[in-house]
Design an enzyme around this catalytic site. Structure first.
Site, PDB file in Angstrom:
ATOM      1  N   SER B  46       3.086   2.540  -6.853  1.00 47.72           N
ATOM      2  CA  SER B  46       3.210   1.160  -7.228  1.00 47.72           C
ATOM      3  C   SER B  46       2.744   0.949  -8.886  1.00 47.72           C
ATOM      4  CB  SER B  46       1.935   0.367  -6.158  1.00 47.72           C
ATOM      5  OG  SER B  46       2.319  -0.833  -6.431  1.00 47.72           O
ATOM      6  N   GLU B  47       3.527   0.015  -9.394  1.00 51.16           N
ATOM      7  CA  GLU B  47       3.409   0.167 -10.883  1.00 51.16           C
ATOM      8  C   GLU B  47       2.048  -0.399 -11.402  1.00 51.16           C
ATOM      9  OE1 GLU B  47       5.803  -1.408  -9.162  1.00 51.16           O
ATOM     10  OE2 GLU B  47       6.416  -3.542 -10.065  1.00 51.16           O
ATOM     11  N   ASN B  48       1.295  -1.087 -10.515  1.00 53.01           N
ATOM     12  CA  ASN B  48      -0.186  -1.194 -10.894  1.00 53.01           C
ATOM     13  C   ASN B  48      -0.989  -0.205 -10.972  1.00 53.01           C
ATOM     14  OD1 ASN B  48       0.268  -1.758  -8.187  1.00 53.01           O
ATOM     15  ND2 ASN B  48      -1.849  -2.419  -7.758  1.00 53.01           N
ATOM     16  N   GLY B  49      -0.875   1.109 -10.764  1.00 53.38           N
ATOM     17  CA  GLY B  49      -1.357   1.958 -11.085  1.00 53.38           C
ATOM     18  C   GLY B  49      -1.937   3.027  -9.880  1.00 53.38           C
ATOM     19  N   SER B  88       1.349   4.799 -15.530  1.00 51.94           N
ATOM     20  CA  SER B  88       2.184   4.477 -14.399  1.00 51.94           C
ATOM     21  C   SER B  88       3.556   4.208 -14.821  1.00 51.94           C
ATOM     22  CB  SER B  88       1.563   3.346 -13.682  1.00 51.94           C
ATOM     23  OG  SER B  88       2.286   2.619 -12.766  1.00 51.94           O
TER      24      SER B  88
END
Lengths: 233, 207
Positions: B46-49, B88
């Site tokens: 998930s791109e939020n890390g 990320s």
């Protein structure tokens, strides 16, 4: 020999005593996850205006930085996603807030570049789309856009744990943009859920070295809002 | 009959390799996470890390700092990791993800897609989509085949502002699985009971 100046402040109002109109302020967090709640309240209370807010979402659902939209303290925003933020979407469509939408990977890398002394870079994100209009491009394996660093006067950051030197430790996915922003601003002010003594965060576990932190304070009354609580049955 | 969202998600799961790393976009694609059998050993990014998203948490394990890109609460599997947004997106931009699944408003025969604004009406912003479409090895578009007005979202040329040009590899709609081939759509498979002339796509745009 001069005494070492302390970075520790009592609270948000002392740590942010020198806010000014027109500041470019970076604020960490993804949606409402990991946002600097106390510092945002202090910016609100100070009444400073004409701010440029640099943050992934500029708050959400009327909370976080969206509070500063409601009070019309923000006149410009740099962000990647405004879905779920009706205040920003309305003020953007009405022309009240000037919004620069940046692809999220480009947004984070521009912030990182500012902190790391990188003067510019090329990335394919956004090539061939409306955000590429009038921009410098270069052909590699595919067309890429030239991007420049994104810096700020002030970064307001929240970490789970921080020591008196400013070493920080973030909880789970609350890290997101925070350590990058801490490196990209002229002044970095951090609030923590737990302020600890130097040495309490093991050296191997430091997520952001304290040299990037100018001021740190123990925050209070955290809401730690969840936007969409979905549970397994 | 067209596919339900769950059936579309299952079609996407069948395209994934065991042990691969994938990113799921906001909205319908997050459903894919719930349809992946754990024995496939897939790591969801998930791109939020975070890397290694698992199912939904329980009341006892739910955490405000454990969310996906749609800001929904999630849990993580063993072997998961947390990191900052630059790392990320380095995973994305650097080509380290095997696939990404994105919700789209429009996709065309060239594989260009639009999913971030309708001029004058609606702006969500691009979030990570413009980075994802260039970075991941396989870009999968997931969408209801028709708009509310009954028009096909698979079109000759996107009219909405683009998210990326010539980037989609596979389209999974409620009517079938397609591949953009430059001048036409290749039909990989149609949902049971759906015929070619019910797709709302001009027949000369179908291979």
């Amino acid at each position: 020999m001069k005494a070492v100046k302390t970075k520790v402040f009592d609270d948000a109002s002392s740590a942010l005593h020198d806010l000014k109109d027109g500041m470019r302020i970076m604020s960490g967090g993804f949606g409402l996850c990991g946002i600097p709640e106390n510092s945002i309240e202090q910016v609100l209370a100070s009444g400073v205006k004409d701010l440029t807010a640099i943050s992934n979402n500029i708050g959400n659902s009327g909370r976080g930085l969206a509070k500063l939209l409601k009070t019309k303290q923000i006149s410009a925003a740099v962000c990647s996603y405004v879905g779920g933020n009706p205040d920003l979407e309305q003020q953007m469509l009405a022309g009240e807030v000037e919004v620069e939408l940046v692809p999220q990977g480009t947004f984070s890398e521009r912030i990182r570049a500012a902190g790391m002394g990188i003067r510019g870079f090329y990335t394919p994100a956004g090539a061939g789309t409306p955000i590429a209009e009038g921009r410098e491009t270069r052909m590699f394996d595919r067309e890429c856009l030239f991007e420049v660093p994104l810096e700020a006067d002030l970064a307001i950051i929240k970490a789970e744990k921080g020591d008196r030197y400013g070493n920080l430790w973030f909880k789970e996915a609350a890290r997101n943009f925070s350590p990058l922003m801490a490196m990209a601003a002229s002044l970095t002010v951090v609030e923590v859920e737990q302020l600890v003594e130097v040495g309490e965060i093991e050296a191997e576990s430091v997520h952001l070295p304290g040299l990037f932190v100018d001021r740190i304070y123990q925050g209070s009354n955290y809401a730690n809002d969840i936007e969409f609580e979905l549970l397994s049955e | 009959m067209s596919w339900s969202k769950e059936e579309m998600a299952d079609q996407i799961v069948s395209l994934l390799s065991p042990g691969s790393s994938i990113n799921l976009g906001i909205g319908m694609p997050t459903l894919v996470a719930e349809r992946i059998p754990s024995e496939l050993g897939i790591f969801i990014h998930s791109e939020n890390g975070l890397l290694g998203i698992d199912g939904r948490p329980t009341k006892n394990t739910v955490s405000a700092t454990l969310i996906n890109a749609g800001k929904e609460t999630v849990s993580v599997r063993q072997g998961a990791s947390f990191f900052d947004s630059a790392l990320s997106f380095g995973m994305i931009r650097g080509g380290h993800l095997d696939a990404c699944v994105l919700g789209v408003m429009e996709v065309d025969v060239e594989g260009s897609l639009a999913n971030w604004m309708i001029p004058g009406k609606k702006v969500t912003g691009m979030g990570g989509a413009m980075d994802l479409v260039h970075g991941s090895k396989n870009t999968i578009a997931m969408l209801n085949h028709f708009t509310k007005k009954g028009q096909s979202k698979l079109v000759k040329k996107c009219a909405l502002p683009l998210t990326g040009q010539k980037v989609v590899d596979t389209i999974v709609s409620s009517c079938g699985v397609f591949r953009p081939r430059g001048e036409k759509f290749e039909i990989v498979k149609l949902a049971p009971g759906v015929s070619k002339d019910e797709l709302g796509i001009e027949q000369n745009l179908l291979e």
